[in-house]
Design a protein around this motif. Structure first.
Motif: not given
Ligand code: FE2
Length: 602
Positions: A434-463
């Protein structure tokens, strides 16, 4: 004709097979060897391509290597001699590296495949980039721009390509900028200076740039000098990449910009030092963008064409690509899914087909999915052997189930069909959330990607829904097809797309066409029916330091090790028994229910 293309020995080796003018398959060596950015001779990739295409080596009409090794050797030798005696330390290393395998490619390929030497061909490095960008794009006549660190001697080329009605093809690269004057090397020098890995972490510089201001443009002008013909030169006294492989910037560079960042120090954007690094990143990013826009504008004037095909590693810079689209006058900008050297394997094979052997022009399917397909049975077997429950659903049910999990705030490993060729996960080997909450980004960075917090994640959307959430200029959806452009998130949606909105309000959005990725498109629709917003966070399916997963077994191993809640291979699902709590965060629920109630299905 059966043509095998190979790129190797610099960064991201790869192989590609073209039969009767159309790609059959292509894969990077790292996806099979499981060594990130594997640059070795791509034996596994070659073997897989031939097996997948059911082609025996003796049936190959040609094997094409993506650059001219002897010319590259000449450059290394010339630069070392010019820089003597400063280069004497690095010279033996450079020669050993080059002589090791790179120069003798014809012999290596011939002995590996058992094909006669006269069937082995070489293309110019930038011709391979140009072919990958132009021949795989759905356009018949376009300007071509390529830019990277360096090939043999060229670092940037500009020209035009034409696929004529009589079936013949022309690629004419009329203009060339040569080493050591290189946009790629300029950017990589800052990548090294900012403490990131060269040829790998350039996108971190782009991410960091959004936190800074281009306050060092006067200093940059000392490094990069514009020439009257609209091109540029680099002032050699600030660089060392042309003389040694051990450091790319000189002490004069340090005098100008201050001490370099150690790779081991975290970047504290609250500190003056952290802000200085962000300003450095913003300054080099601005210079790169301005140069590319000017070069593209000039190319547009020279060719009078409305389409631009842009290749080479520099074309991975989505912020610059978006500015080129908006400001150069080109109506459409095509960047292939693998614009870097891996993509040259496919480019070299297509170039040979059309321009050496003068085969009739053919349309190349407009998608990035050329690698090994996922085997859902393999996932089911692995999970059962591991004692995990497996659900084998029919396809619509699997999509609905995954949409439920995502709407409940769970992280999904999503494997589908053939894997992507190129560095980006475009919905076949993706981690979705889910792309909505900042906590999701932090969770992905912390639990999966182990990466710097300044790096953004990308969205995907139907055309169909892209314009509602993202401010795409005309031609933007095309650039976003392979996630090649960074565009503004519409201000009214930024707080509800917080996990995928960068600090400057932008996002590297992927716009999905139903025809290209029907299951991902259906999943986005299903998610939109639940939440009111058919947008998902899409990041590559890997953990830090590993290549993107290829096989179901690798996906399962990553799922078990990382904080992924649900794994899908096709319509086979595995869930972790103890799942994350439903809903991504309390503050989301209000808008979430409001938007579902208010807008209904999207
Ligand atoms: Fe290149």
């Amino acid at each position: 004709m059966k043509i095998l293309g190979i790129s190797a020995h610099y960064h991201d080796s790869a192989a590609a097979l073209v039969v009767d003018g159309v790609p059959v398959c292509a894969v990077q060596e790292e996806r099979l060897s499981r060594r990130k950015n594997d640059a070795a001779f791509p034996g596994r990739a070659i073997d897989w391509c031939l097996a997948h295409g059911r082609v025996e080596p003796e049936e190959l009409d040609a094997v094409v290597f993506y650059e001219r090794s002897m010319l590259k050797f000449e450059r290394i030798l010339t630069c070392a001699l010019r820089a003597f005696p400063r280069s004497w330390r690095s010279f033996p290393h450079a020669i050993r590296n080059t002589l090791g395998e790179k120069v003798w490619m014809r012999g290596i390929i011939s002995s590996y495949l058992g094909v006669p030497r006269q069937k082995i061909f070489f293309t110019d490095h930038h011709a391979s980039h140009a072919a990958a960008a132009f021949l795989a794009a759905p356009t018949r006549c376009a300007a071509i721009l390529t830019a990277d660190g360096v090939g043999e001697w060229a670092t940037l080329t500009a020209g035009r390509g034409e696929r004529r009605p009589d079936g013949t093809t022309e690629i004419a690269l009329a203009r060339e900028i040569r080493f050591p004057h290189s946009l790629g090397m300029l950017y990589s020098t800052f990548t090294a200076y900012l403490g990131f890995a060269v040829n790998e972490d350039e996108y971190k510089v782009m991410g960091l740039a959004a936190y800074g201001r281009p306050t060092m443009l006067d200093e940059m002008q000392k490094l990069v000098r514009r020439t009257p013909d609209g091109a540029f030169t680099l002032a050699p006294e600030y660089f060392e990449f042309q003389t040694t492989a051990s450091r790319s910037y000189s002490s004069k560079f340090i005098d100008l910009f201050g001490p370099a960042r150690s790779p081991y120090d975290p970047i504290d954007l609250e500190s003056p030092e952290g802000r200085r690094f962000a300003d450095c990143a913003a300054s080099v990013q601005r210079v790169l963008e301005d140069l590319l826009v000017d070069l593209a504008r000039q190319l547009r004037r020279d060719t009078g064409l409305s389409d631009l095909c842009f290749g080479g590693g520099v074309a991975l810079n989505g912020v610059a690509n978006a500015r080129v689209l908006a400001e150069s006058g080109f109506e459409r900008v095509f960047v292939p899914p693998a614009p870097g050297d891996a993509g040259c394997a496919l480019g070299a094979a297509l170039y040979a087909d059309r321009l050496y052997f003068h085969q009739r022009d053919r349309d190349v399917p407009d998608h990035p999915f050329w690698g090994p397909a996922v085997d859902a049975e393999e996932l089911a077997r692995a999970a059962r052997e591991d004692g995990q429950p497996v659900e084998e659903l029919d396809d619509p049910a699997a999509i609905e189930r995954v949409a439920d999990e995502l709407a409940a705030g769970r992280i999904v490993g999503w494997m589908e069909g053939a894997c992507e060729f190129g560095p980006r996960a475009l919905g076949h080997r993706s981690i979705l959330a889910a792309p909505h909450a900042r906590e999701m980004r932090d969770r992905l960075n912390r639990d999966i990607k182990c990466r710097e917090e300044f790096r953004p994640f990308a969205p995907v959307v139907p055309i169909e829904s892209a314009d509602r959430y993202f401010d795409l200029p005309p031609g933007g959806a095309r650039l976003a097809r392979f996630m090649s452009g960074v565009f503004p998130v519409r201000p009214e949606w930024r707080s509800r797309l917080a996990a995928v909105t960068h600090v400057d309000g932008s996002a590297r959005v992927q716009v999905v066409d139903r025809e290209m990725a029907p299951r991902l498109h259906a999943l986005l629709d299903a998610y939109g029916r639940r939440t009111g917003i058919p947008v998902l966070l899409n990041t590559s399916f890997n953990v830090a330091g590993e290549p993107i997963v290829t096989r179901a077994l690798e996906g399962y191993s990553t799922f078990r090790r990382a904080g992924i809640d649900v794994l899908a291979a096709g319509s086979t699902l595995v869930r972790k028994p103890a799942l994350a709590p439903a809903r991504p965060g309390k503050e989301d629920i209000a808008w979430w229910s409001e938007s579902v109630a208010g807008s209904g299905a999207v």
